[in-house]
Design an enzyme around this catalytic site. Sequence first.
Site, PDB file in Angstrom:
ATOM      1  N   SER A 149       0.280  -1.334   0.332  1.00 10.58           N
ATOM      2  CA  SER A 149      -0.194   0.066   0.165  1.00 10.58           C
ATOM      3  C   SER A 149       0.613   1.293   0.096  1.00 10.58           C
ATOM      4  O   SER A 149       1.870   1.155   0.375  1.00 10.58           O
ATOM      5  CB  SER A 149      -0.820   0.428   1.722  1.00 10.58           C
ATOM      6  OG  SER A 149      -1.649   1.022   1.553  1.00 10.58           O
ATOM      7  N   TYR A 162      -0.842  -1.776  10.401  1.00  9.78           N
ATOM      8  CA  TYR A 162      -1.804  -1.383   9.232  1.00  9.78           C
ATOM      9  C   TYR A 162      -0.192  -0.983   8.022  1.00  9.78           C
ATOM     10  O   TYR A 162       0.133  -1.673   7.369  1.00  9.78           O
ATOM     11  CB  TYR A 162      -3.232  -1.056   8.843  1.00  9.78           C
ATOM     12  CG  TYR A 162      -3.252  -1.089   7.560  1.00  9.78           C
ATOM     13  CD1 TYR A 162      -3.815  -2.028   6.568  1.00  9.78           C
ATOM     14  CD2 TYR A 162      -3.414  -0.143   6.247  1.00  9.78           C
ATOM     15  CE1 TYR A 162      -3.722  -2.269   4.735  1.00  9.78           C
ATOM     16  CE2 TYR A 162      -3.352  -0.191   4.960  1.00  9.78           C
ATOM     17  CZ  TYR A 162      -3.323  -1.223   4.484  1.00  9.78           C
ATOM     18  OH  TYR A 162      -3.678  -1.740   3.121  1.00  9.78           O
TER      19      TYR A 162
END
Length: 264
Positions: A149, A162
């Site tokens: 990401s 995350y």
Amino acid sequence: MRSPFPPGSSRTAYRTALVTGASSGIGESFARLLAGRGTDLVLVARCADRLDELARELVERYRVAVEVLAADLTDPAQRGEVEHRLRADPVELLVNNAGYGAFGAFAEQPLGDQLDQVELNVVALMRLTHAALPGMIERGRGGVLNVASMAGFAPSPGSAVYGATKSFVAAFSESLHAELAGTGVHVTALCPGFTRTDETREPNLLWLRREDVARAGLDAVAAGRALCVPGAQYKAALPALKVMPRSLLRAAANRMWRQAAETR
């Protein structure tokens, strides 16, 4: 099998692939695109019903073989079944797509939720990659596409675990890419920004379509690239993230996190 790429292309058509998190979102798009390219599939996710429905559709539409393997990759026993499948009957492409993130201040969130993120986003990805690579290296052919990401390149207040897991995925993938140079096996980190899981809404300056993200990732690993950042806006943002002073980056990220928290 007819190659999905133009004659003379450096890209590789994979005959078999295992996709995790395949029942929805980007994972479903990976499955559909690969089936359209003639790739036989092993689909992994927790929801067996969704996987069965998708498998029936892909078999009927594309005439490919589709195996369903329902598993919760945070559960060591169920994850072990997927690892065994990769070792016993190797695939040419592994797409480590399964992952999730929790939103909220780290100290206020249940520790178990944070540990589950690490278990799925890091441990499962690493274990499945370790199970898949020996067979690929032995054959001199294969690819691993790890979904990271843009959050892995910047501070992520409000989703600290995350962001940290995605930073691991990007660094891990790049290191493996270098290790495997000359073996015929490619490892690629796919680093999308904000991506819509609802395909009925149009992309805009901030949001990407899941199909575009999946296609970019598949083309990147087939072409042997170490890193894929889909979307012109995010390609332009990545160099800025790398050169911006970290203090300014943290301050900007903190403002965004607080504004997002106020609107939730």
